[in-house]
Design a protein around this motif. Structure first.
Motif, PDB file in Angstrom:
ATOM      1  N   ALA A 203       0.822  -1.207   0.000  1.00  0.00           N
ATOM      2  CA  ALA A 203       0.000   0.000   0.000  1.00  0.00           C
ATOM      3  C   ALA A 203       0.858   1.260   0.000  1.00  0.00           C
ATOM      4  N   ARG A 204       1.943   1.253   0.753  1.00  0.00           N
ATOM      5  CA  ARG A 204       2.816   2.429   0.800  1.00  0.00           C
ATOM      6  C   ARG A 204       3.491   2.671  -0.554  1.00  0.00           C
ATOM      7  N   LEU A 205       4.002   1.605  -1.160  1.00  0.00           N
ATOM      8  CA  LEU A 205       4.651   1.752  -2.461  1.00  0.00           C
ATOM      9  C   LEU A 205       3.650   2.162  -3.542  1.00  0.00           C
ATOM     10  N   GLU A 206       2.457   1.618  -3.464  1.00  0.00           N
ATOM     11  CA  GLU A 206       1.433   1.976  -4.448  1.00  0.00           C
ATOM     12  C   GLU A 206       1.050   3.440  -4.325  1.00  0.00           C
ATOM     13  N   GLY A 207       0.929   3.921  -3.097  1.00  0.00           N
ATOM     14  CA  GLY A 207       0.591   5.318  -2.911  1.00  0.00           C
ATOM     15  C   GLY A 207       1.678   6.247  -3.415  1.00  0.00           C
ATOM     16  N   LEU A 208       2.934   5.891  -3.164  1.00  0.00           N
ATOM     17  CA  LEU A 208       4.047   6.720  -3.623  1.00  0.00           C
ATOM     18  C   LEU A 208       4.119   6.784  -5.138  1.00  0.00           C
ATOM     19  N   THR A 209       4.131   5.630  -5.767  1.00  0.00           N
ATOM     20  CA  THR A 209       4.319   5.579  -7.220  1.00  0.00           C
ATOM     21  C   THR A 209       3.129   6.157  -7.971  1.00  0.00           C
ATOM     22  N   ALA A 210       1.945   6.064  -7.377  1.00  0.00           N
ATOM     23  CA  ALA A 210       0.763   6.625  -8.025  1.00  0.00           C
ATOM     24  C   ALA A 210       0.766   8.148  -7.984  1.00  0.00           C
ATOM     25  N   SER A 228       8.911  -3.013 -10.895  1.00  0.00           N
ATOM     26  CA  SER A 228       8.491  -2.106 -11.956  1.00  0.00           C
ATOM     27  C   SER A 228       7.107  -2.462 -12.489  1.00  0.00           C
ATOM     28  N   ARG A 229       6.883  -3.752 -12.694  1.00  0.00           N
ATOM     29  CA  ARG A 229       5.577  -4.157 -13.224  1.00  0.00           C
ATOM     30  C   ARG A 229       4.466  -3.914 -12.215  1.00  0.00           C
ATOM     31  N   ARG A 230       4.720  -4.219 -10.956  1.00  0.00           N
ATOM     32  CA  ARG A 230       3.690  -4.070  -9.928  1.00  0.00           C
ATOM     33  C   ARG A 230       3.204  -2.633  -9.833  1.00  0.00           C
ATOM     34  N   TYR A 231       4.149  -1.666  -9.939  1.00  0.00           N
ATOM     35  CA  TYR A 231       3.790  -0.268  -9.718  1.00  0.00           C
ATOM     36  C   TYR A 231       3.875   0.571 -10.989  1.00  0.00           C
ATOM     37  N   SER A 232       3.895  -0.106 -12.139  1.00  0.00           N
ATOM     38  CA  SER A 232       3.883   0.569 -13.448  1.00  0.00           C
ATOM     39  C   SER A 232       4.962   1.653 -13.529  1.00  0.00           C
ATOM     40  N   LEU A 233       6.182   1.296 -13.123  1.00  0.00           N
ATOM     41  CA  LEU A 233       7.278   2.261 -13.143  1.00  0.00           C
ATOM     42  C   LEU A 233       7.806   2.444 -14.566  1.00  0.00           C
ATOM     43  N   ASN A 234       8.166   3.669 -14.871  1.00  0.00           N
ATOM     44  CA  ASN A 234       8.811   3.987 -16.147  1.00  0.00           C
ATOM     45  C   ASN A 234      10.321   3.861 -15.918  1.00  0.00           C
ATOM     46  N   LEU A 235      10.791   2.605 -15.888  1.00  0.00           N
ATOM     47  CA  LEU A 235      12.134   2.297 -15.411  1.00  0.00           C
ATOM     48  C   LEU A 235      12.980   1.687 -16.529  1.00  0.00           C
ATOM     49  N   ARG A 236      14.178   2.226 -16.705  1.00  0.00           N
ATOM     50  CA  ARG A 236      15.146   1.683 -17.663  1.00  0.00           C
ATOM     51  C   ARG A 236      16.420   1.313 -16.922  1.00  0.00           C
ATOM     52  N   SER A 305      12.746  -4.584   7.659  1.00  0.00           N
ATOM     53  CA  SER A 305      13.376  -3.291   7.944  1.00  0.00           C
ATOM     54  C   SER A 305      14.095  -2.760   6.711  1.00  0.00           C
ATOM     55  N   VAL A 306      14.679  -3.658   5.914  1.00  0.00           N
ATOM     56  CA  VAL A 306      15.311  -3.230   4.659  1.00  0.00           C
ATOM     57  C   VAL A 306      14.252  -2.691   3.697  1.00  0.00           C
ATOM     58  N   MET A 307      13.117  -3.376   3.605  1.00  0.00           N
ATOM     59  CA  MET A 307      12.060  -2.907   2.712  1.00  0.00           C
ATOM     60  C   MET A 307      11.504  -1.555   3.172  1.00  0.00           C
ATOM     61  N   ASN A 308      11.422  -1.350   4.471  1.00  0.00           N
ATOM     62  CA  ASN A 308      10.976  -0.050   4.968  1.00  0.00           C
ATOM     63  C   ASN A 308      11.982   1.046   4.622  1.00  0.00           C
ATOM     64  N   SER A 309      13.272   0.711   4.663  1.00  0.00           N
ATOM     65  CA  SER A 309      14.291   1.678   4.232  1.00  0.00           C
ATOM     66  C   SER A 309      14.151   1.966   2.743  1.00  0.00           C
ATOM     67  N   ASN A 310      13.815   0.946   1.968  1.00  0.00           N
ATOM     68  CA  ASN A 310      13.600   1.140   0.536  1.00  0.00           C
ATOM     69  C   ASN A 310      12.432   2.088   0.275  1.00  0.00           C
ATOM     70  N   VAL A 311      11.376   1.939   1.059  1.00  0.00           N
ATOM     71  CA  VAL A 311      10.222   2.834   0.911  1.00  0.00           C
ATOM     72  C   VAL A 311      10.629   4.265   1.240  1.00  0.00           C
ATOM     73  N   ALA A 312      11.447   4.436   2.285  1.00  0.00           N
ATOM     74  CA  ALA A 312      11.912   5.778   2.643  1.00  0.00           C
ATOM     75  C   ALA A 312      12.719   6.386   1.500  1.00  0.00           C
ATOM     76  N   ALA A 313      13.525   5.564   0.819  1.00  0.00           N
ATOM     77  CA  ALA A 313      14.278   6.056  -0.340  1.00  0.00           C
ATOM     78  C   ALA A 313      13.339   6.460  -1.466  1.00  0.00           C
ATOM     79  N   MET A 314      12.301   5.675  -1.667  1.00  0.00           N
ATOM     80  CA  MET A 314      11.342   5.992  -2.727  1.00  0.00           C
ATOM     81  C   MET A 314      10.546   7.255  -2.401  1.00  0.00           C
ATOM     82  N   GLU A 315      10.371   7.539  -1.136  1.00  0.00           N
ATOM     83  CA  GLU A 315       9.695   8.787  -0.756  1.00  0.00           C
ATOM     84  C   GLU A 315      10.492   9.990  -1.247  1.00  0.00           C
ATOM     85  N   LYS A 316      11.820   9.907  -1.169  1.00  0.00           N
ATOM     86  CA  LYS A 316      12.665  10.985  -1.678  1.00  0.00           C
ATOM     87  C   LYS A 316      12.582  11.052  -3.197  1.00  0.00           C
TER      88      LYS A 316
END
Length: 322
Positions: A203-210, A228-236, A305-316
């Motif tokens: 839910a957190r990742l979906e909210g960020l990427t949306a 990338s597929r889960r959250y429809s990221l425009n990722l190369r 805890s690593v995934m939560n750190s990843n979410v914090a990075a995605m927030e930036k």
């Protein structure tokens, strides 16, 4: 015949019947010896030994199993378990485990080269095999202590989609419950707690990427396909290593990629070298963020805890919107 004679005769009959029962039991194999019965009971009541080929699977088993489960994950630190080859002693430990957790999707190639007991193998991604991502071509390159390796046609970091990770956890829970039925309720409770955490992560990742759909992003390595597929990221993706300075040809490749893909952020598996991060920022206007796939056990914390750190990075990454 006196009463005493009658009593003696009855006693003899009882003894004869007892002897006959013993002889009959011996002829039929007899009851289990005390040590055999104990061994059989230990097989049910003793700890369930589970070995995993990746850290996320080991973490899921630990969360679901709790005390009744002993989880083995012997991959050395500092390497990618996907490309690791265990020694014979470690392979023997896998072979003796009650359950062997496989990631599927081509992960851990060594599994296909050794003899493992098929009845104990649990392919945790078998239920969504049709959702495996197949790349157009494989890339061979060298990094780290694993040496030269290939990013195969099937992407294997399935757990970076929290909903696929949940299905992998579910298959672990079901296999463990089948192996230890008396502990099934405890396993169900452990799974429910893990499910809640994965749902929250999703839910957190979906909210960020949306918040910024279509935002151009770069990845230092082709390992984020399921994310990338889960959250429809425009990722190369490029093929940069955190601990290696890119060659000039790699910088030229990046420049060409950015001509048609104006990304302002790049996701790294680990903290990039300062020289690399500085050049990315100063020359290309690209900022760096670490999104650790967590294929191996982290030096600190755990998978969540690593995934939560990843979410914090995605927030930036998504803080600036476009």
């Amino acid at each position: 015949m006196t009463q005493g004679d009658i009593m003696i005769s009855e006693t003899a009959v009882v003894r004869s019947l007892g002897l006959a029962a013993v002889l009959l039991a011996a002829a039929c194999g007899g009851p289990e010896r005390p040590d055999e019965a104990g061994e059989a009971q230990a097989a049910v009541d003793g700890p369930l030994v589970v070995y995993a080929v990746s850290y996320p699977l080991a973490y899921f088993a630990e969360r679901i199993g709790g005390d009744p489960v002993r989880v083995g994950f012997p991959a050395p630190t500092g390497i990618d378990p996907a490309f690791w080859s265990p020694d014979p002693e470690t392979i023997a430990a896998y072979q003796s485990a009650d359950l062997i957790l496989l990631n599927g999707a081509g992960y851990a190639d060594w599994v296909r080269k050794v003899s493992l007991p098929g009845s104990r193998l649990v392919n945790t991604s078998a239920s969504f095999e049709e959702l495996h991502i197949v790349e157009e071509e494989a890339v061979v390159h060298t990094h780290g202590p694993e040496g030269e390796h290939e990013h195969r046609n099937v992407a294997f970091t399935t757990w970076l989609d929290p909903m696929l990770a949940l299905e992998q956890a579910r298959s672990i829970k079901e296999a463990m419950s089948a192996a230890r039925p008396p502990a099934a309720a405890a396993f169900e409770a452990g799974f429910a707690a893990l499910e809640a955490d994965l749902d929250e992560l999703d839910a957190r990742l979906e909210g960020l990427t949306a918040s910024a759909p279509g935002k151009p992003l770069l990845a230092s390595h082709p390992v984020y396909q399921y994310l990338s597929r889960r959250y429809s990221l425009n990722l190369r993706s490029v093929h940069f290593e955190p601990d290696q300075i890119p060659t000039e040809s790699m910088w030229r490749e990046l420049a060409g990629l950015l001509d048609g893909h104006g990304a302002g952020w790049i996701l790294w598996e680990g903290e990039p070298a300062a020289e690399t991060a500085t050049r990315l920022s100063d020359r290309f206007g690209v900022q760096s963020a670490v999104f650790d796939p967590c294929g191996n056990r982290p030096a600190e914390g755990d998978f969540m805890s690593v995934m939560n750190s990843n979410v914090a990075a995605m927030e930036k990454v998504f803080a600036d919107g476009g």
